[in-house]
Design a protein around this motif. Structure first.
Motif, short mmCIF file in Angstrom:
data_model
loop_
_atom_site.label_atom_id
_atom_site.label_comp_id
_atom_site.label_asym_id
_atom_site.label_seq_id
_atom_site.Cartn_x
_atom_site.Cartn_y
_atom_site.Cartn_z
N LEU A 120 1.15 -1.30 0.04
CA LEU A 120 0.16 0.03 0.05
C LEU A 120 0.85 1.14 -0.01
O LEU A 120 0.44 2.33 -0.88
N ILE A 121 1.94 1.26 0.68
CA ILE A 121 2.77 2.32 0.83
C ILE A 121 3.60 2.57 -0.75
O ILE A 121 3.54 3.57 -1.17
N GLY A 122 3.84 1.46 -1.40
CA GLY A 122 4.25 1.24 -2.54
C GLY A 122 3.23 1.92 -3.53
O GLY A 122 3.84 2.82 -4.41
N MET A 123 2.13 1.62 -3.42
CA MET A 123 1.02 2.48 -4.25
C MET A 123 0.99 3.80 -4.18
O MET A 123 1.09 4.32 -5.37
N ILE A 124 1.16 4.25 -2.92
CA ILE A 124 1.24 5.57 -2.76
C ILE A 124 2.49 6.33 -3.54
O ILE A 124 2.29 7.45 -4.06
N VAL A 125 3.51 5.62 -3.34
CA VAL A 125 4.68 6.26 -3.97
C VAL A 125 4.57 6.35 -5.62
O VAL A 125 5.01 7.19 -6.00
N THR A 126 4.13 5.06 -5.97
CA THR A 126 3.98 5.11 -7.41
C THR A 126 3.09 6.23 -8.03
O THR A 126 3.25 6.92 -9.01
N LEU A 127 1.84 6.37 -7.25
CA LEU A 127 0.81 7.47 -7.52
C LEU A 127 1.51 8.84 -7.35
O LEU A 127 1.05 9.71 -8.29
N ALA A 128 2.17 9.00 -6.42
CA ALA A 128 2.86 10.25 -6.15
C ALA A 128 4.00 10.80 -7.35
O ALA A 128 3.61 11.75 -7.88
N PHE A 129 4.55 9.77 -7.74
CA PHE A 129 5.60 10.16 -8.67
C PHE A 129 4.92 10.29 -9.95
O PHE A 129 5.11 11.21 -10.66
N GLY A 130 3.84 9.30 -10.30
CA GLY A 130 3.12 9.50 -11.52
C GLY A 130 2.27 10.64 -11.71
O GLY A 130 2.36 11.21 -12.60
#
Length: 186
Positions: A120-130
Motif C-alpha cells: 500500500l505504501i508502494g502504491m502511494i509512492v507510485t501514484l505520487a511520482f506518476g
C-alpha cells in the motif's frame, strides 16, 4: 557466494520479464492518459519476493529494456519517449516503489500483514511520482492531475497491493523452503 549472486541476478531478470508481461494487461481509461495495468502488481510481487536489492534490480532491468526501445511498456511500446510522456512518472516511480516495499519488509518481517502495508505504501509512492509528472507532462492543474492520475487507480490499486502481498509471501515461503531463494537482507 558468487553463484548465489548470479542466481539472484538471473531471477531479477526473470522478474523484469514478468513485469513486461503484466504490463500488457492494460485497461485504457477514457478520462486519463494513464491506463490501468498489471505492472504495479508485478512490481509488488517482485519486491515482496526478492526484497529491496533484487526487486529494485528487476525494475531497473525492465526500465532499461523499455528505455532502449524494447516493447515492454503497456501497449507494447518502448523508447525514451515513454519515460518523458504522461506515464513517465509512474514508470520512474516504480524504482523507489520496489525499493521501499522490499526495504520495509526487510526492516519488519516478510508476513502477509507487513506485505500488505508495504505494498500500500508502494502504491502511494507510485501514484505520487506518476501524478507529479503527469501534471508537468500534460500541463494539468493539481486537481486535474489527481482526478486523472490518482483517483481512478485507488480501488484496483488496493486490490493489487493485497494480491501482491498474499501471492508474494506465499511464493517467497515456498522458494525459501525449497532453498531456491537465498536473499540476504540488510
Amino acid at each position: 557466494m558468487r553463484n548465489e549472486q548470479l542466481k539472484m541476478m538471473i531471477v531479477s531478470a526473470l522478474f523484469a520479464a514478468i513485469i513486461a508481461v503484466f504490463a500488457q494487461i492494460s485497461i485504457p481509461l477514457p478520462f486519463s492518459p494513464v491506463p490501468i495495468t498489471g505492472q504495479t502488481l508485478a512490481i509488488g510481487l517482485a519486491a515482496t519476493i526478492l526484497g529491496s536489492r533484487y526487486g529494485t534490480l528487476s525494475v531497473g532491468i525492465y526500465l532499461l529494456l523499455g528505455a532502449v526501445g524494447a516493447p515492454v511498456f503497456a501497449g507494447m511500446i518502448g523508447g525514451l519517449g515513454s519515460l518523458v510522456g504522461p506515464t513517465g512518472g509512474y514508470l520512474v516511480g516504480f524504482l523507489p516503489t520496489a525499493f521501499i516495499i522490499g526495504w520495509y519488509l526487510e526492516k519488519t518481517s516478510f508476513s502477509v500483514k507487513q506485505a500488505i502495508i508495504a505494498n500500500l505504501i508502494g502504491m502511494i509512492v507510485t501514484l505520487a511520482f506518476g501524478t507529479a509528472w503527469l501534471k508537468v507532462a500534460a500541463d494539468l492543474t493539481w486537481t486535474a492531475a489527481i482526478a486523472g492520475g490518482v483517483t481512478p487507480f485507488i480501488p484496483l490499486g488496493i486490490v493489487k497491493a493485497v494480491l501482491a502481498a498474499i501471492g508474494g509471501i506465499a511464493v517467497r515461503k515456498r522458494l525459501e523452503s525449497a532453498r531456491l531463494l537465498s536473499i540476504q537482507t540488510n
